[in-house]
Every structure is written in structure tokens, then in C-alpha cells.
Design an enzyme around this catalytic site. Structure first.
Site, PDB file in Angstrom:
ATOM      1  N   THR A  13      46.900  -0.285   3.897  1.00 22.02           N
ATOM      2  CA  THR A  13      46.634  -1.160   5.034  1.00 22.02           C
ATOM      3  C   THR A  13      47.941  -1.809   5.502  1.00 22.02           C
ATOM      4  O   THR A  13      48.843  -2.061   4.709  1.00 22.02           O
ATOM      5  CB  THR A  13      45.599  -2.239   4.683  1.00 22.02           C
ATOM      6  N   GLY A  14      48.030  -2.031   6.797  1.00 20.34           N
ATOM      7  CA  GLY A  14      49.245  -2.627   7.349  1.00 20.34           C
ATOM      8  C   GLY A  14      50.472  -1.790   7.056  1.00 20.34           C
ATOM      9  O   GLY A  14      51.477  -2.298   6.547  1.00 20.34           O
ATOM     10  N   SER A  15      50.420  -0.496   7.409  1.00 18.33           N
ATOM     11  CA  SER A  15      51.473   0.423   6.962  1.00 18.33           C
ATOM     12  C   SER A  15      52.320   1.002   8.087  1.00 18.33           C
ATOM     13  O   SER A  15      52.911   2.073   7.934  1.00 18.33           O
ATOM     14  CB  SER A  15      50.847   1.559   6.145  1.00 18.33           C
ATOM     15  N   ILE A  19      57.131  -2.925   3.939  1.00 17.65           N
ATOM     16  CA  ILE A  19      56.719  -2.485   2.610  1.00 17.65           C
ATOM     17  C   ILE A  19      55.582  -1.480   2.707  1.00 17.65           C
ATOM     18  O   ILE A  19      55.568  -0.462   2.000  1.00 17.65           O
ATOM     19  CB  ILE A  19      56.319  -3.696   1.748  1.00 17.65           C
ATOM     20  N   SER A 141      52.584 -11.575  -4.050  1.00 14.22           N
ATOM     21  CA  SER A 141      53.951 -12.050  -3.838  1.00 14.22           C
ATOM     22  C   SER A 141      54.317 -12.989  -4.978  1.00 14.22           C
ATOM     23  O   SER A 141      53.438 -13.606  -5.594  1.00 14.22           O
ATOM     24  CB  SER A 141      54.048 -12.802  -2.513  1.00 14.22           C
ATOM     25  N   TYR A 154      50.512 -19.749   2.941  1.00 16.35           N
ATOM     26  CA  TYR A 154      50.766 -18.362   2.548  1.00 16.35           C
ATOM     27  C   TYR A 154      50.644 -18.192   1.040  1.00 16.35           C
ATOM     28  O   TYR A 154      49.984 -17.264   0.552  1.00 16.35           O
ATOM     29  CB  TYR A 154      52.166 -17.957   3.013  1.00 16.35           C
TER      30      TYR A 154
END
Length: 264
Positions: A13-15, A19, A141, A154
Site C-alpha cells: 500500500t502507498g507504493s 519506501i 517507525s 504521528y
């Protein structure tokens, strides 16, 4: 040691950048069929075409869907009903003073960074369990452990990623399905470059030099004393996604350059 993902379908996802894009490339280089995801159809298609040209024999498909919404997650699942590997990478970040962060921003960060992974994992884990093999990886993270005062909203979401991954690993105990979280530290991703590019120009420094100085100022505990590359983070994810990592589950795996000051 050779990682072979031939025959596996992987969703990242989000690629379309950063990263996520590096992870997609790494998985494809090991033989996986990779699903590229992003919100913008043109950017998804451009990424599919770019990676297909870079990797001889690479198999890519694209699904444009906003995974910060339930409808977007449903759209992804309709397009790709089954997957062997899911990398919950999509996320947003940005520094902002706690006292200036409105409720809507907290909700947005939670929806994109947390609920996307919850919904996608809920959709694909039952099939993995039934087939007796699967990998789900949450990109958390070091900020999930070392909460930054300038990005509390975040950091909260990244702590949640670690908790969800650990709980799901317990849920999948004994099934052949592993669930882990990977914790990058400061990484020279597209997002970081965008954030510091103007300041680097004003300082008369290259982005790389400015990024190194930025890391040492913002994360002076870094042991590598520089930002990681997206490829360095992707290498950890590709290994965890592979059959070679079958005894690793429920783990929070750091690629943080030694920023988090603990031996555990």
C-alpha cells in the site's frame, strides 16, 4: 541465502514513491507479483510502467484507491481478492505543534496510518490462514517508540501499528502466517527530501549533506549518523516477507540506524 517469492502475490500500500516503491521493487526482484497502490490513477500507472521497465520479467498491476477510507479499502479487495504478502505501508506525516493540531487532523492520521492497515489485514488474513501461509507487515517507525514532541499525532499512529501487528501475530499463532512491524528511522525518502529541499538550498548544501546534518540535529543518537536509504529499509521488509523469516513473528524490527537507545 536466496529469497525466492515466485508465485506469491504481494500488495504494497502507498507504493508509488519512497519506501513503499522500494519495497515493491525489492519484492518483484525476488519473483513476486506486485500490486502497486496509490490514490492517483496516473501516478499508479506511471509507477507500474516504470518498475516493469526496470525489472526484467517483473509482474505489476496497479490499483488506485484511497485507503484512508473504508470504501477505498473495499475497492482494493475487490480488485485483488487474495494476497500472500501484504505490506501496510501507506501513511502520512508532518510536524505540527500539539496545541495546534485540530481533531480533524488527528482523525485523518488515524484513518490513513492505522485504519488502512486494520481494514486491509482484516480482509486478507483469513485467506492466508486458510492456505497455511502468509505475511503481513506493518511499516511503523522509530517514532512509535521514541515519540517526537513535534509529531505526537504521528507517533501515536506508529505505536498503534506495533500493537496491532503484535496482537495479530498472536491471532495467527500456529497457522503459518506471520505478522510483524518494521520500524524505519530517519530515511531519505521522497517525503523527507520534499521537507528539507528548500532549507538545503538556502543553506547552500546538497540534499544528502543537509539530510545528514538534519539527522544529527534531530536524532543525535543515530549510530549510523545519516539517514537510511529506502533500499536499506526495503531489504528488511523483503526478508521478513520471505519463507526464510518463518520463525519471526510478533516482532518490532528496527531499521532505525540505532536511534532508539535500547538493547531490546
Amino acid at each position: 541465502m536466496k529469497i525466492d517469492l515466485t508465485g506469491k502475490t504481494a500488495i504494497v500500500t502507498g507504493s508509488t514513491e519512497g519506501i513503499g516503491k522500494a519495497i515493491a521493487k525489492g519484492l518483484a526482484e525476488c519473483g513476486a507479483r506486485v500490486v502497486i497502490n496509490g490514490r492517483k490513477p496516473d501516478k499508479v500507472e506511471a509507477t507500474v510502467q516504470e518498475l516493469a521497465k526496470e525489472i526484467d520479467g517483473g509482474e505489476f498491476t496497479g490499483v488506485a484507491a484511497d485507503l484512508g477510507t473504508a470504501a477505498g479499502c473495499e475497492e482494493l479487495v475487490r480488485a485483488v481478492p487474495e494476497a500472500d504478502i501484504v505490506v501496510n505501508n501507506v501513511g502520512i506525516f508532518g510536524p505540527q505543534d500539539f496545541f495546534e493540531v485540530e481533531d480533524e487532523v488527528w482523525q485523518q492520521f488515524f484513518d490513513v496510518n492505522v485504519m488502512s492497515g486494520v481494514r486491509v489485514s482484516r480482509a486478507y488474513l483469513p485467506g492466508m490462514k486458510k492456505r497455511g501461509w502468509g505475511r503481513v507487515i506493518f511499516i511503523s517507525s522509530e517514532s512509535g517508540l521514541n515519540i517526537p514532541k513535534e509529531m505526537i499525532h504521528y507517533g501515536m499512529t506508529k505505536t498503534a501499528n506495533i500493537s496491532i501487528a503484535r496482537g495479530l501475530a498472536k491471532q495467527m499463532a500456529g497457522t503459518g502466517v506471520t505478522v510483524n512491524s518494521v520500524l524505519p528511522g530517519p530515511t531519505l525518502s521522497d517525503g523527507l527530501v520534499e521537507m528539507i529541499e528548500d532549507d538545503a538550498k538556502k543553506a547552500g548544501k546538497s540534499v544528502d549533506d543537509y539530510a545528514r546534518d538534519f539527522v544529527m540535529e534531530a536524532r543525535p543518537g543515530s549510530l549510523i549518523q545519516r539517514p537510511a536509504t529506502v533500499e536499506e529499509v526495503a531489504s528488511m521488509v523483503v526478508y521478513v516477507a520471505s519463507p526464510l523469516a518463518s520463525a519471526t513473528t510478533g516482532a518490532a524490527l528496527r531499521v532505525d540506524g540505532g536511534v532508539v537507545d535500547t538493547i531490546a
